[in-house]
Structures are given as C-alpha cells and as structure tokens.
Design an enzyme around this catalytic site. Structure first.
Site, mmCIF file in Angstrom:
data_model
loop_
_atom_site.group_PDB
_atom_site.id
_atom_site.type_symbol
_atom_site.label_atom_id
_atom_site.label_comp_id
_atom_site.label_asym_id
_atom_site.label_seq_id
_atom_site.Cartn_x
_atom_site.Cartn_y
_atom_site.Cartn_z
ATOM 1 N N PRO A 91 0.849 -1.196 0.000
ATOM 2 C CA PRO A 91 0.000 0.000 0.000
ATOM 3 C C PRO A 91 0.879 1.237 0.000
ATOM 4 O O PRO A 91 1.766 1.375 0.847
ATOM 5 C CB PRO A 91 -0.797 -0.128 1.309
ATOM 6 C CG PRO A 91 0.031 -1.009 2.181
ATOM 7 C CD PRO A 91 0.765 -1.939 1.269
ATOM 8 N N MET A 92 0.662 2.141 -0.953
ATOM 9 C CA MET A 92 1.490 3.345 -1.062
ATOM 10 C C MET A 92 0.595 4.552 -1.306
ATOM 11 O O MET A 92 -0.123 4.613 -2.303
ATOM 12 C CB MET A 92 2.517 3.184 -2.187
ATOM 13 C CG MET A 92 3.584 2.136 -1.890
ATOM 14 S SD MET A 92 4.732 1.860 -3.271
ATOM 15 C CE MET A 92 3.741 0.753 -4.309
ATOM 16 N N GLN A 114 -6.299 -1.536 3.066
ATOM 17 C CA GLN A 114 -5.574 -1.176 4.286
ATOM 18 C C GLN A 114 -6.303 -0.083 5.054
ATOM 19 O O GLN A 114 -6.601 0.981 4.525
ATOM 20 C CB GLN A 114 -4.147 -0.723 3.994
ATOM 21 C CG GLN A 114 -3.360 -0.572 5.307
ATOM 22 C CD GLN A 114 -1.936 -0.137 5.126
ATOM 23 O OE1 GLN A 114 -1.691 0.975 4.679
ATOM 24 N NE2 GLN A 114 -0.983 -1.001 5.497
ATOM 25 N N CYS A 116 2.939 3.223 9.222
ATOM 26 C CA CYS A 116 3.153 4.544 8.623
ATOM 27 C C CYS A 116 3.605 5.545 9.688
ATOM 28 O O CYS A 116 2.947 5.686 10.723
ATOM 29 C CB CYS A 116 1.875 5.032 7.957
ATOM 30 S SG CYS A 116 2.058 6.631 7.142
ATOM 31 N N LYS A 165 0.213 -5.007 9.211
ATOM 32 C CA LYS A 165 1.499 -4.598 8.640
ATOM 33 C C LYS A 165 2.163 -3.655 9.629
ATOM 34 O O LYS A 165 1.613 -2.590 9.940
ATOM 35 C CB LYS A 165 1.322 -3.915 7.286
ATOM 36 C CG LYS A 165 2.635 -3.578 6.590
ATOM 37 C CD LYS A 165 2.381 -3.075 5.169
ATOM 38 C CE LYS A 165 3.700 -2.871 4.418
ATOM 39 N NZ LYS A 165 4.437 -1.692 4.890
ATOM 40 N N HIS A 183 7.616 -4.436 7.854
ATOM 41 C CA HIS A 183 8.547 -3.526 7.189
ATOM 42 C C HIS A 183 9.821 -3.573 8.019
ATOM 43 O O HIS A 183 9.832 -3.142 9.170
ATOM 44 C CB HIS A 183 7.959 -2.116 7.154
ATOM 45 C CG HIS A 183 8.790 -1.141 6.384
ATOM 46 N ND1 HIS A 183 8.233 -0.127 5.633
ATOM 47 C CD2 HIS A 183 10.132 -1.004 6.240
ATOM 48 C CE1 HIS A 183 9.193 0.582 5.061
ATOM 49 N NE2 HIS A 183 10.364 0.063 5.433
ATOM 50 N N GLY A 196 10.301 -3.734 2.466
ATOM 51 C CA GLY A 196 11.317 -2.734 2.720
ATOM 52 C C GLY A 196 12.569 -2.902 1.882
ATOM 53 O O GLY A 196 13.335 -3.837 2.103
ATOM 54 N N GLY A 197 12.765 -2.038 0.886
ATOM 55 C CA GLY A 197 14.016 -1.997 0.138
ATOM 56 C C GLY A 197 14.260 -3.123 -0.835
ATOM 57 O O GLY A 197 15.364 -3.254 -1.365
ATOM 58 N N GLY A 200 7.454 -2.509 -2.868
ATOM 59 C CA GLY A 200 6.898 -1.170 -2.798
ATOM 60 C C GLY A 200 7.297 -0.327 -3.987
ATOM 61 O O GLY A 200 6.799 -0.494 -5.088
#
Length: 355
Positions: free
Chosen positions: A22-23, A75, A105, A144, A176, A217-218, A238
C-alpha cells in the site's frame, strides 16, 4: 493461462507469496488495474484509508474498485476497535479479499490520529482490533507493522507485537524491516534511515514457523525476492513495483511457479487499453491513469520519450488513446516481431507512424 486463486484460501495454505505494498498517492484503483495486467497472482493493496473516511466519507470514491483487481486487500488506518469493526464490515461488503491494519506509517498525520507506526507502542490495542475484526468479518484480517519505533528495542518490540496479534488470530503479519522514527526524522528520511534488518524478520519467523510472516522494505529485484522466500512466507514490493512495474511481468512464472509466458510491457499496455477507454467514458481524466505507467519501459530505448509523451500530451484537451499509441511508438523495438509486441498495438502504432 495462469489461474487466480482466492486470497482467503491462499493465506490458509500459505500460498500468498508476493504483494504490492500500500502506497499513499500511488496504489489507487487505476494503478492496481494496471498492475493486475502484469501479474495475475500478486496480492494488490489499496492506499491506506482511515476508519473515519470509510464510515463517513464518499464510499464509492474511496472503496470503489474493478473486479479485475482481485485478489485485492484494503488497508485501514485506525485504532478504535468499534470503528475498525464498522469499517471492516463495509470493506467486506464492497468485496475486498482482505482487510489490513496499518501499524507502520510514520507520518505526522497518523501520529496525530493515534494510528500507524505509533501503534507499535500499543500492541494490546492492535490485538484488540484484530480480535474484534476477526469476530465480525470472514475475510482475512492482517497486520502490517515495523520492527519498532523510536527508542524501542526491535528484538523486544517486534516479538511483543507478534505475540499479541497472533494470539488473537491475525491471518498474516507483514513486517517492514526498518524501525520507524516518529521524532527527529521525516517520513522521507525514514525510508533510508535506520538500516534495514532482514535478519530480525527471519528470527521472528523462526519463532513462528507455522504462522504467515511476510517482509517489506528496500526489495528491488525478483532475485532478492526469491532469496527471501527461502526463509519467509511472503515478500511485499513497494517503490520497485511502482517505478519499474515491468518486474511484475515475471512474477507469475518466477515467484508462483506458473507455467505461463511472462507479460511484456507492450502486452500489459494492450491489456490495459480497454480499461483506459472505459474509465475515460465515465469521466476519468487520462493522465490520472497513465501516470502509473511512466516507469514501465525503464531502462529501455525510448523510455524518456515514453515518459515525456504520457506526461505532456495526456493533459491536453481531447487527449485519448491515440496519445498512448504515440508513446508506444517511441519504445517500439525495431528488432522484435509484431507478434512479440502485441498484434493490435503493432497495427495501431504503424497507423500512427503513417499518419
């Protein structure tokens, strides 16, 4: 043809392997529809939406999605169990395959609303939300989270959160693999600081061998994804999925083991065109949809022209699919047969060239 399986069954059988994270401002319904044309199996997530917006806002605008997006997860941002239940019921009624609790977040907005990463400091409250939601809906309820926040010890904080939410039956825990800083760092700075710690997530998985634990993450390549899946249940991509979406075209074969062809960028565009046309007829502006395709040809000859045409020409009055065909001509490979591109696109781009 790769078969799409129901996400509820997938979680029960540990078959969810890859998700697109989710972004905010990115993974809207148009982005998800586009990504679905690159992978038939990847689990897609909405942007985070607060419980208040779901309960009191324009639901069709905030929750509307297309059937082609399945499997798709919603989300939620919130911390009041009663509100989380009310919102979860609405999400389920809209047809989503999963509801996910945002505990990661770090933005100022979520801190002021007492949800997101600050909930790492209240694991029992998160567990209460999980318990209430599990009792109210039949779709999977997942979480998450981060490794920890601020001065918390990641070894202790992550274990406490996992113990709490798994005790109440969360169907999955996506981690994350970076600590969130609520003070002293901006959300942008927190994307790179402090360092990622994949081994901490692996240690958590060792504690819970029978529970679904995914990592985020990354992660930028499918090689990395395959390596992480040797120890963990799922990988969440992501920014790599958004900025270089071509990576998703190999997911069904490489990650899910399906016997099927990879989806080329040209074939993905061809499949997305009817969606673009349909939504434009409903009043959606073309650039609101094509902005999600800007990185599709990243690293290929003509990619800069592709981005320029979609950025500049789509905002002009009367812009339609002809602009997309024009952009495709800029990245049309000269040493690839029309059949390898997509027959319909080859014909249309040829017409654009002749014109």
């Amino acid at each position: 043809m790769c078969q799409v399986r129901g996400v509820t069954e997938d979680y029960k059988n540990k078959k969810v392997k890859l998700a697109v994270a989710p972004m905010m401002d990115w993974t809207d319904r148009h982005c998800r529809a586009f990504h679905r044309h690159l992978s038939r199996n990847a689990l897609l997530y909405t942007e985070m939406v607060t419980t208040g917006a779901v309960i009191h806002g324009d639901r069709d605008h905030l929750l509307g999605f297309s059937d082609i997006e399945h499997p798709v997860a919603f989300q939620l941002g919130g911390s009041d169990p009663a509100d989380m239940v009310a919102a979860s019921k609405i999400v389920e009624d809209y047809g989503y395959d999963e509801v996910n609790i945002n505990v990661g977040c770090p933005s100022d907005r979520v801190q002021s609303g007492s949800f997101g990463a600050c909930l790492m400091q209240e694991p029992q409250l998160v567990a209460d939300c999980v318990a209430a939601m599990k009792a109210a809906v039949e779709i999977p309820v997942t979480v998450k989270c981060r490794l920890a926040v601020d001065d918390q010890d990641p070894e202790e904080a992550l274990d406490v959160m996992a113990d709490a939410v798994f005790s109440e039956g969360t169907d999955a825990l996506w981690v994350h693999a970076r600590k969130a800083w609520l003070k002293g760092l901006s959300p942008k700075e927190n994307r790179d600081i402090p360092p990622l710690d994949y081994d901490r997530v692996r240690r958590l998985k060792a504690r819970f061998p029978d529970r679904f634990i995914g990592i985020n993450g990354g992660i930028t390549t499918l090689d990395e994804t395959e390596g992480l899946l040797a120890d963990l249940d799922g990988v969440m991509l992501g920014r790599a999925a958004y900025h270089t979406p071509e990576i998703l075209g190999e997911v069904d074969r490489r990650v899910y083991g399906e016997v099927c062809d990879d989806i080329s960028p040209w074939k993905a565009v061809e499949a997305y065109l009817p969606y673009l046309q349909s939504r434009m007829e409903q009043g959606v502006k073309l650039p609101h949809m094509t902005r999600h395709m800007l990185g599709l040809f990243h690293g290929r000859p003509g990619a800069r022209s592709w981005r320029r045409i979609l950025t500049v020409e789509t905002i002009k009055p009367g812009a339609g699919l002809d602009v997309v065909y024009q952009a495709l001509e800029a990245v049309r490979p000269r040493d690839v047969s029309d059949e390898d591109i997509a027959p319909d696109i080859a014909e249309k781009t040829a017409e654009e060239t002749a014109a």
